[in-house]
Scaffold this active site. Structure first.
Site, PDB file in Angstrom:
ATOM      1  N   CYS A 100      -5.299   3.424   9.946  1.00  0.00           N
ATOM      2  CA  CYS A 100      -5.746   4.824  10.011  1.00  0.00           C
ATOM      3  C   CYS A 100      -7.265   4.880  10.155  1.00  0.00           C
ATOM      4  O   CYS A 100      -7.902   5.862   9.760  1.00  0.00           O
ATOM      5  CB  CYS A 100      -5.280   5.605   8.786  1.00  0.00           C
ATOM      6  SG  CYS A 100      -5.804   4.925   7.206  1.00  0.00           S
TER       7      CYS A 100
ATOM      8  N   ASP B 207       0.721  -0.231   5.313  1.00  0.00           N
ATOM      9  CA  ASP B 207       0.086   1.064   5.600  1.00  0.00           C
ATOM     10  C   ASP B 207      -1.162   1.189   4.728  1.00  0.00           C
ATOM     11  O   ASP B 207      -1.219   2.020   3.820  1.00  0.00           O
ATOM     12  CB  ASP B 207       1.071   2.203   5.320  1.00  0.00           C
ATOM     13  CG  ASP B 207       0.521   3.548   5.774  1.00  0.00           C
ATOM     14  OD1 ASP B 207      -0.372   3.573   6.640  1.00  0.00           O
ATOM     15  OD2 ASP B 207       0.992   4.582   5.255  1.00  0.00           O
TER      16      ASP B 207
ATOM     17  N   PHE C  64       0.858  -1.185   0.000  1.00  0.00           N
ATOM     18  CA  PHE C  64       0.000   0.000   0.000  1.00  0.00           C
ATOM     19  C   PHE C  64       0.898   1.241   0.000  1.00  0.00           C
ATOM     20  O   PHE C  64       0.773   2.136   0.843  1.00  0.00           O
ATOM     21  CB  PHE C  64      -0.922   0.023   1.220  1.00  0.00           C
ATOM     22  CG  PHE C  64      -1.714  -1.250   1.422  1.00  0.00           C
ATOM     23  CD1 PHE C  64      -2.861  -1.492   0.694  1.00  0.00           C
ATOM     24  CD2 PHE C  64      -1.300  -2.204   2.343  1.00  0.00           C
ATOM     25  CE1 PHE C  64      -3.598  -2.660   0.886  1.00  0.00           C
ATOM     26  CE2 PHE C  64      -2.025  -3.367   2.551  1.00  0.00           C
ATOM     27  CZ  PHE C  64      -3.173  -3.603   1.814  1.00  0.00           C
TER      28      PHE C  64
ATOM     29  N   ASN D 210      -3.178  -5.658  -6.316  1.00  0.00           N
ATOM     30  CA  ASN D 210      -3.995  -5.812  -5.119  1.00  0.00           C
ATOM     31  C   ASN D 210      -3.143  -6.559  -4.103  1.00  0.00           C
ATOM     32  O   ASN D 210      -2.716  -7.689  -4.344  1.00  0.00           O
ATOM     33  CB  ASN D 210      -5.255  -6.609  -5.446  1.00  0.00           C
ATOM     34  CG  ASN D 210      -6.126  -6.855  -4.226  1.00  0.00           C
ATOM     35  OD1 ASN D 210      -5.732  -7.555  -3.290  1.00  0.00           O
ATOM     36  ND2 ASN D 210      -7.322  -6.295  -4.240  1.00  0.00           N
TER      37      ASN D 210
ATOM     38  N   ASP E 263       0.928  -1.053  -4.853  1.00  0.00           N
ATOM     39  CA  ASP E 263      -0.288  -0.284  -4.635  1.00  0.00           C
ATOM     40  C   ASP E 263      -1.266  -0.622  -5.750  1.00  0.00           C
ATOM     41  O   ASP E 263      -0.859  -0.848  -6.896  1.00  0.00           O
ATOM     42  CB  ASP E 263      -0.020   1.222  -4.617  1.00  0.00           C
ATOM     43  CG  ASP E 263      -1.101   1.987  -3.868  1.00  0.00           C
ATOM     44  OD1 ASP E 263      -0.851   2.398  -2.726  1.00  0.00           O
ATOM     45  OD2 ASP E 263      -2.202   2.160  -4.429  1.00  0.00           O
ATOM     46  N   SER E 264      -2.554  -0.652  -5.420  1.00  0.00           N
ATOM     47  CA  SER E 264      -3.557  -0.995  -6.430  1.00  0.00           C
ATOM     48  C   SER E 264      -3.877   0.174  -7.348  1.00  0.00           C
ATOM     49  O   SER E 264      -4.450  -0.010  -8.423  1.00  0.00           O
ATOM     50  CB  SER E 264      -4.848  -1.472  -5.743  1.00  0.00           C
ATOM     51  OG  SER E 264      -5.377  -0.450  -4.917  1.00  0.00           O
TER      52      SER E 264
END
Length: 372
Positions: free
Chosen positions: A316, A276, A207, A255, A229-230
């Site tokens: 988060c 993250d 991510f 993914n 990262d997607s």
């Protein structure tokens, strides 16, 4: 509310005020008529009242100036890249301001503050003297307040994307059109915290967004670095950032869950993994499913780590409290059959202050773990 929380929900009220009061400043009283504080009101929102003060105040220029001055004073000496205003934590419900050098990014998420947006921006221009203020009023929460979604600048001129140096790295920022406000200021301290474990290690930055963790680890002396990262645009930006900074980092669009699944039978290949992810729990009702997701991704990361490897894992989602995160990590460690120690506890930085009576003001938490 009686315990100090600054919000009142519609279903907690004996009687609501008419819509004519929306955006106004009203007093809140308990069932016995006792004064609880002054706040902003909006009958269209599930959160009908947000406290400004325990005293009687007026939401005028003097109040806004004093609140902004206090917010700026709290962040004195923290450089030119920071969060300047963090909503209720700074007595400005629904106002979020991030500073990127000579540019401020302003988000307004409540009707009362929207009605005073010009005063807020004029005061920011006076007190900070930025070259530009970008109104990033494109968060979905505005719809819950009955507000339009829009993005514009104070001057009316477009803010052109550009290279900006943050913590010694050049990043190509699109503050007006990029994801969120273009850069995640809340993780700056964690970039450095994780990088010190990187020398000589094979690093996976899952991510990765614009690749900040990956870049910091590469410069710190990592053996190899891969970012995932997607979002194709994020990966493209990360590649651009790595090239600009002269760092050998590989980035792939994938993914992350599927990427780990495709390699579940392979031997552990990573010495440092960073997780993250975006918020899995965007509402309280989504927490149960989110915990399953956090457990699964941490389980896969632990299995992919070599003995003695390091896992830096974050959430988060403010609905995911520390107890839930610890539970998830413990379950993942048990299923992975790995012995896991805490190296560091991670929290949001001081420029994102946590209001003790408001759990929602604390949303970023994590751990740096040794996985044996």
């Amino acid at each position: 509310m009686l315990a100090g929380h600054p919000w009142v929900f519609a279903n907690e009220c004996v009687e609501l005020l008419p819509a004519a009061q929306d955006g106004g400043v009203v007093e809140c009283r308990d069932a016995k008529g006792r004064f609880l504080g002054t706040g902003i009101y909006n009958s269209k929102s599930q959160i009908v009242w947000r406290r400004l003060s325990r005293e009687r105040v007026t939401l005028d220029e003097a109040y806004l100036r004093a609140a902004l001055e206090r917010a700026l004073a709290r962040r004195a000496g923290r450089g030119d890249f920071k969060r300047l205003v963090w909503s209720e934590s700074d007595d400005l419900p629904g106002v979020v301001v991030d500073q990127f050098g000579d540019t401020l990014v302003l988000q307004i998420q409540t009707l009362a503050m929207e009605q005073r947006a010009t005063i807020v921006s004029d005061l920011l221009a006076e007190l900070v003297q930025p070259a530009e203020i970008i109104f990033r009023n494109d968060a979905n929460i505005r719809r819950l307040e009955g507000l339009p979604v829009e993005v514009h600048t104070r001057t009316g001129q477009p803010w052109e994307p550009r290279w900006v140096t943050i913590d010694g790295f050049d990043y190509w920022l699109d503050l007006q059109g990029g994801q969120k406000t273009g850069f995640y200021l809340d993780q700056r301290e964690q970039h450095a915290a994780v990088a010190k474990y990187a020398p000589g290690r094979r690093v996976l930055d899952a991510f990765c967004n614009q690749g900040s963790f990956a870049l910091h680890c590469a410069r710190a002396g990592a053996k190899t670095v891969l970012g995932l990262d997607s979002a194709f645009d994020a990966v493209g930006q990360a590649k651009k950032n790595a090239e600009r900074n002269g760092l050998a980092v590989q980035f792939e669009s994938a993914n992350v869950f599927d990427w780990f699944t495709a390699r579940r039978d392979e031997a552990p290949a990573w010495d440092l993994v960073v997780l993250d992810p975006p918020p899995f729990a965007k509402s309280k009702s989504a927490l149960e499913g989110a915990m399953r997701g956090y457990k699964e991704i941490n389980l896969r990361a632990m299995k992919a780590l070599t003995p003695g490897g390091v896992l830096a894992t974050y959430t988060c989602s403010h609905h995911m409290q520390d107890a839930e995160l610890r539970e998830v990590l413990a379950e993942a460690a048990t299923d992975a059959k790995r012995r896991v120690h805490v190296l560091e506890w991670c929290r949001q930085p001081a420029d994102h202050p946590v209001l003790v009576t408001m759990p929602e003001s604390e949303y970023l938490r994590g751990y740096i773990l040794r996985v044996e």
